[in-house]
Design a protein around this motif. Sequence first.
Motif, short mmCIF file in Angstrom:
data_model
loop_
_atom_site.label_atom_id
_atom_site.label_comp_id
_atom_site.label_asym_id
_atom_site.label_seq_id
_atom_site.Cartn_x
_atom_site.Cartn_y
_atom_site.Cartn_z
N PRO A 73 0.81 -1.24 0.00
CA PRO A 73 0.00 0.00 0.00
C PRO A 73 0.84 1.28 0.00
CG PRO A 73 -0.10 -1.09 2.14
CD PRO A 73 0.59 -2.04 1.22
N SER A 74 2.12 1.16 0.31
CA SER A 74 2.98 2.35 0.32
C SER A 74 3.45 2.72 -1.09
CB SER A 74 4.20 2.14 1.23
OG SER A 74 5.07 1.16 0.68
N GLN A 75 3.20 1.82 -2.07
CA GLN A 75 3.67 2.05 -3.43
C GLN A 75 2.55 2.66 -4.28
OE1 GLN A 75 5.01 -1.98 -4.15
NE2 GLN A 75 7.15 -1.41 -3.80
N LYS A 76 2.92 3.56 -5.17
CA LYS A 76 1.95 4.29 -5.99
C LYS A 76 1.24 3.34 -6.95
CE LYS A 76 1.49 8.50 -8.73
NZ LYS A 76 2.20 9.67 -9.32
N GLY A 77 -0.08 3.50 -7.04
CA GLY A 77 -0.86 2.69 -7.96
C GLY A 77 -1.12 1.28 -7.47
N SER A 78 -0.99 1.03 -6.17
CA SER A 78 -1.15 -0.33 -5.63
C SER A 78 -2.60 -0.65 -5.34
CB SER A 78 -0.32 -0.49 -4.36
OG SER A 78 -0.82 0.35 -3.32
N GLY A 79 -2.87 -1.95 -5.20
CA GLY A 79 -4.22 -2.40 -4.89
C GLY A 79 -4.24 -3.86 -4.50
N ILE A 80 -5.42 -4.45 -4.55
CA ILE A 80 -5.62 -5.84 -4.15
C ILE A 80 -6.28 -6.59 -5.31
CG2 ILE A 80 -6.76 -7.41 -2.53
CD1 ILE A 80 -6.72 -5.13 -0.48
N PHE A 81 -5.74 -7.76 -5.65
CA PHE A 81 -6.30 -8.63 -6.68
C PHE A 81 -7.06 -9.77 -6.02
CE2 PHE A 81 -2.34 -6.83 -8.28
CZ PHE A 81 -2.68 -6.36 -9.54
N SER A 140 -8.37 -0.62 -5.86
CA SER A 140 -7.35 0.36 -5.50
C SER A 140 -7.18 0.48 -3.99
CB SER A 140 -7.73 1.72 -6.08
OG SER A 140 -6.90 2.74 -5.57
N ASN A 141 -5.94 0.53 -3.53
CA ASN A 141 -5.67 0.79 -2.12
C ASN A 141 -6.00 2.23 -1.76
OD1 ASN A 141 -4.74 -1.73 -1.16
ND2 ASN A 141 -2.68 -1.38 -1.97
N ASN A 142 -5.70 3.15 -2.65
CA ASN A 142 -5.89 4.58 -2.39
C ASN A 142 -7.36 4.96 -2.40
OD1 ASN A 142 -4.81 7.24 -1.94
ND2 ASN A 142 -5.38 7.71 -4.06
N ASN A 143 -8.13 4.29 -3.30
CA ASN A 143 -9.56 4.59 -3.42
C ASN A 143 -10.31 3.26 -3.55
OD1 ASN A 143 -12.10 5.60 -3.90
ND2 ASN A 143 -11.59 6.57 -5.86
N PRO A 144 -10.72 2.65 -2.43
CA PRO A 144 -11.33 1.31 -2.46
C PRO A 144 -12.59 1.20 -3.31
CG PRO A 144 -10.69 1.91 -0.22
CD PRO A 144 -10.52 3.14 -1.06
N SER A 145 -13.22 2.31 -3.65
CA SER A 145 -14.41 2.24 -4.50
C SER A 145 -14.03 2.01 -5.97
CB SER A 145 -15.24 3.52 -4.37
OG SER A 145 -14.51 4.64 -4.85
#
Length: 307
Positions: free
Chosen positions: A188-196, A236-241
Amino acid sequence: MELCHKILILCICVVSSFDIEAQNNALPKLYHNPLKVEKDALGALYYFIDHNALDLDIIDYSGVYETYLTPIDGLLYEDCTHKLIEGQLQLDSTFFDSYSYWEAQKFAAPANGVLGNDFKRIDVFFYSGASKIDPLSYEVSGRTKVKDYICDFTGEISIKKVYHVFERDIESPDYYTIIASYKLREDPSQKGSGIFRGIFGAYGYIDDESSDIIKVDNISDGDGYQNRNFVGIWQSNNNPSTLKRCMWGDNRLPFRFDFDIGDGEMVVNPKYFSSEWDCFMRNEDIEVEYQENGDSRAKYKNVWWVR
């Protein structure tokens, strides 16, 4: 006798049509269901994907993919998931490793995939050495790349089912289908990260040398080949929606939409072209070294996954 013979043929045809209709009615209910049921030359029912029926408004096709992977009644198959639990079967230690082939030579390479409705290219690399959590679950790690964004990930792949589909003729050898769920978390500290999240599907085989180890079926690598596919979503980690459809795997993808317009092999629709896909189509990711004896070896040029 002739009348009875005609009646028998008619009954078989009616039952077969009912079987196909029953299987089609049992499919997941979507506005345009891309899964269809057909019958092969030997009379066995099978699923195929109607790519024209895919809907860009549907983000998650993982449930449809799981149904697609599951054998239909009428095939000769065995649910041998219990054999993994009991230790009678196991996956090859390199089953989740990332690699490709050049003239039967294996070399490290990421799997290609797509992200979102604009079909951005995503590359996914799994490090070797996936570790078992329990007989059906594996801990994995690796890296992803979308444009210039590179993210580290860790996660789990949990096997749901393993089916042994038996040989029906010389052109239809037996094989194993592995169905699993996955959850991969990018840093989550990296830009553009998320969960698959989604469903993993693979085809394997067992040879005489190791009768208890399922190896990746790359024997049938050729036109239309697809294997070790991950079908699901990215959040997205930054925006879960923010949820996007995401798929990757060896060679072609099971759900192509209008992105892949090739016949025998993957061809990217020009409407989705980017510098990343142009590089892929020109095969510029790979460097081939030719030796004096006529042999050749390939390697990936930009090993972005190396830490």
